[in-house]
Design a protein around this motif. Structure first.
Motif, PDB file in Angstrom:
ATOM      1  N   UNK A   1      -0.004  -7.793   5.514  1.00 23.85           N
ATOM      2  CA  UNK A   1      -0.428  -9.175   6.094  1.00 23.85           C
ATOM      3  C   UNK A   1      -1.742  -9.369   5.328  1.00 23.85           C
ATOM      4  N   UNK A   2      -2.071 -10.440   5.172  1.00 23.26           N
ATOM      5  CA  UNK A   2      -3.260 -10.719   4.497  1.00 23.26           C
ATOM      6  C   UNK A   2      -3.871 -12.244   4.845  1.00 23.26           C
ATOM      7  N   UNK A   3      -4.656 -12.367   5.740  1.00 20.47           N
ATOM      8  CA  UNK A   3      -5.333 -13.721   6.283  1.00 20.47           C
ATOM      9  C   UNK A   3      -6.794 -13.675   6.185  1.00 20.47           C
ATOM     10  N   UNK A   4      -7.481 -14.635   6.623  1.00 25.83           N
ATOM     11  CA  UNK A   4      -8.829 -14.628   6.948  1.00 25.83           C
ATOM     12  C   UNK A   4      -9.346 -13.566   7.785  1.00 25.83           C
ATOM     13  N   UNK A   5      -8.346 -13.168   8.815  1.00 22.28           N
ATOM     14  CA  UNK A   5      -8.757 -12.130   9.782  1.00 22.28           C
ATOM     15  C   UNK A   5      -8.038 -10.866   9.863  1.00 22.28           C
ATOM     16  N   UNK A   6      -7.148 -10.740   8.941  1.00 23.72           N
ATOM     17  CA  UNK A   6      -6.211  -9.266   9.099  1.00 23.72           C
ATOM     18  C   UNK A   6      -5.890  -9.043   7.647  1.00 23.72           C
ATOM     19  N   UNK A   7      -6.029  -7.486   7.320  1.00 24.11           N
ATOM     20  CA  UNK A   7      -5.455  -7.150   6.154  1.00 24.11           C
ATOM     21  C   UNK A   7      -4.523  -5.819   6.637  1.00 24.11           C
ATOM     22  N   UNK A   8      -3.339  -5.897   6.244  1.00 23.78           N
ATOM     23  CA  UNK A   8      -2.609  -4.556   6.806  1.00 23.78           C
ATOM     24  C   UNK A   8      -1.611  -4.191   5.565  1.00 23.78           C
ATOM     25  N   UNK A   9      -1.926  -3.022   5.251  1.00 21.42           N
ATOM     26  CA  UNK A   9      -1.342  -2.367   4.050  1.00 21.42           C
ATOM     27  C   UNK A   9      -0.569  -1.208   4.482  1.00 21.42           C
ATOM     28  N   UNK A  10       0.617  -1.026   3.745  1.00 22.94           N
ATOM     29  CA  UNK A  10       1.575   0.171   3.865  1.00 22.94           C
ATOM     30  C   UNK A  10       1.875   1.031   2.641  1.00 22.94           C
ATOM     31  N   UNK A  11       2.004   2.158   2.962  1.00 21.03           N
ATOM     32  CA  UNK A  11       2.479   3.247   2.007  1.00 21.03           C
ATOM     33  C   UNK A  11       3.539   4.280   2.472  1.00 21.03           C
ATOM     34  N   UNK A  12       4.505   4.498   1.799  1.00 24.43           N
ATOM     35  CA  UNK A  12       5.337   5.569   2.189  1.00 24.43           C
ATOM     36  C   UNK A  12       4.665   6.830   1.918  1.00 24.43           C
ATOM     37  N   UNK A  13       4.777   7.779   2.818  1.00 21.18           N
ATOM     38  CA  UNK A  13       4.380   9.084   2.572  1.00 21.18           C
ATOM     39  C   UNK A  13       5.386   9.993   3.293  1.00 21.18           C
ATOM     40  N   UNK A  14       5.562  11.380   2.782  1.00 23.36           N
ATOM     41  CA  UNK A  14       6.186  12.240   3.223  1.00 23.36           C
ATOM     42  C   UNK A  14       5.514  13.295   4.394  1.00 23.36           C
ATOM     43  N   UNK A  15       6.061  13.118   5.666  1.00 25.46           N
ATOM     44  CA  UNK A  15       5.537  14.186   6.482  1.00 25.46           C
ATOM     45  C   UNK A  15       6.458  14.826   7.188  1.00 25.46           C
ATOM     46  N   UNK A  16       6.232  16.140   7.101  1.00 25.90           N
ATOM     47  CA  UNK A  16       7.383  17.327   7.495  1.00 25.90           C
ATOM     48  C   UNK A  16       8.587  16.958   6.991  1.00 25.90           C
ATOM     49  N   UNK A  17       8.471  16.716   5.535  1.00 19.89           N
ATOM     50  CA  UNK A  17       9.749  16.586   4.886  1.00 19.89           C
ATOM     51  C   UNK A  17      10.520  15.226   4.993  1.00 19.89           C
ATOM     52  N   UNK A  18      10.050  14.296   5.989  1.00 20.48           N
ATOM     53  CA  UNK A  18      10.544  13.108   5.976  1.00 20.48           C
ATOM     54  C   UNK A  18       9.760  11.898   5.571  1.00 20.48           C
ATOM     55  N   UNK A  19      10.243  10.806   4.826  1.00 16.18           N
ATOM     56  CA  UNK A  19       9.605   9.930   4.320  1.00 16.18           C
ATOM     57  C   UNK A  19       9.379   8.661   5.496  1.00 16.18           C
ATOM     58  N   UNK A  20       8.007   8.360   5.684  1.00 14.25           N
ATOM     59  CA  UNK A  20       7.286   7.699   6.606  1.00 14.25           C
ATOM     60  C   UNK A  20       6.606   6.350   5.937  1.00 14.25           C
ATOM     61  N   UNK A  21       6.661   5.392   6.540  1.00  6.41           N
ATOM     62  CA  UNK A  21       5.916   4.293   6.233  1.00  6.41           C
ATOM     63  C   UNK A  21       4.493   4.293   7.276  1.00  6.41           C
ATOM     64  N   UNK A  22       3.516   4.436   6.567  1.00  5.06           N
ATOM     65  CA  UNK A  22       2.344   4.351   7.580  1.00  5.06           C
ATOM     66  C   UNK A  22       1.809   2.858   7.092  1.00  5.06           C
ATOM     67  N   UNK A  23       1.438   2.086   8.324  1.00  8.23           N
ATOM     68  CA  UNK A  23       0.858   0.813   8.059  1.00  8.23           C
ATOM     69  C   UNK A  23      -0.769   0.823   8.592  1.00  8.23           C
TER      70      UNK A  23
END
Length: 151
Positions: free
Chosen positions: A126-148
């Motif tokens: 998300x990108x607006x005048x009031x919000x920026x949200x970014x996401x990236x996949x990472x491996x946590x305890x052997x499981x790929x998770x998307x952190x936003x």
């Protein structure tokens, strides 16, 4: 043990993401302003609002000294991270410069250091005048998770 591994993975990924700022009252994620993405991202100083994996809020894994940091993107591809009122490490500089650019038809942000651990691309959710949200996949305890991360 799993909580420690989860915490370590989150801290590794998001150590510097806490610098984002400025989620205002509006939750409109659509760009109806007519502004370019560069104008939107450089129109505010951003501050951490929350971090989630799926619907699970993981903001509690962040220290107060991380959550008060701010980041300012400048339209020329530079920016500044400010440590905020509470520094996690007293030896750190109050401000740190960085470089950034959009990639993939402005659907991703590439940063040098120190916004995120390492360098790389982060999907813009998300990108607006009031919000920026970014996401990236990472491996946590052997499981790929998307952190936003929402700012």
């Amino acid at each position: 043990m799993q909580k420690t591994a989860l915490y370590s993975g989150i801290v590794l990924l998001l150590t510097c993401a806490f610098i984002f700022a400025c989620k205002k009252d509006s939750t409109n994620n659509n760009n109806t302003s007519g502004k370019t993405n560069t104008e939107l991202i450089s129109s505010a100083t951003w501050k951490f609002d929350n971090a989630k994996i799926g619907t699970t809020d993981i903001s509690g894994f962040f220290n107060a000294c991380e959550k008060d940091n701010t980041v300012t993107f400048v339209s020329n591809g530079t920016g500044t991270v400010d440590e905020g009122a509470t520094k996690c490490n007293a030896a750190d500089s109050q401000t740190t410069p960085f470089n950034w650019n959009f990639e993939n038809n402005e659907t991703s942000i590439h940063t040098t250091t120190p916004l995120f651990p390492g360098t790389g691309d982060f999907k813009i959710n998300a990108l607006s005048e009031t919000q920026l949200a970014v996401a990236r996949d990472t491996v946590i305890s052997g499981v790929t998770q998307t952190i936003v991360i929402t700012l």
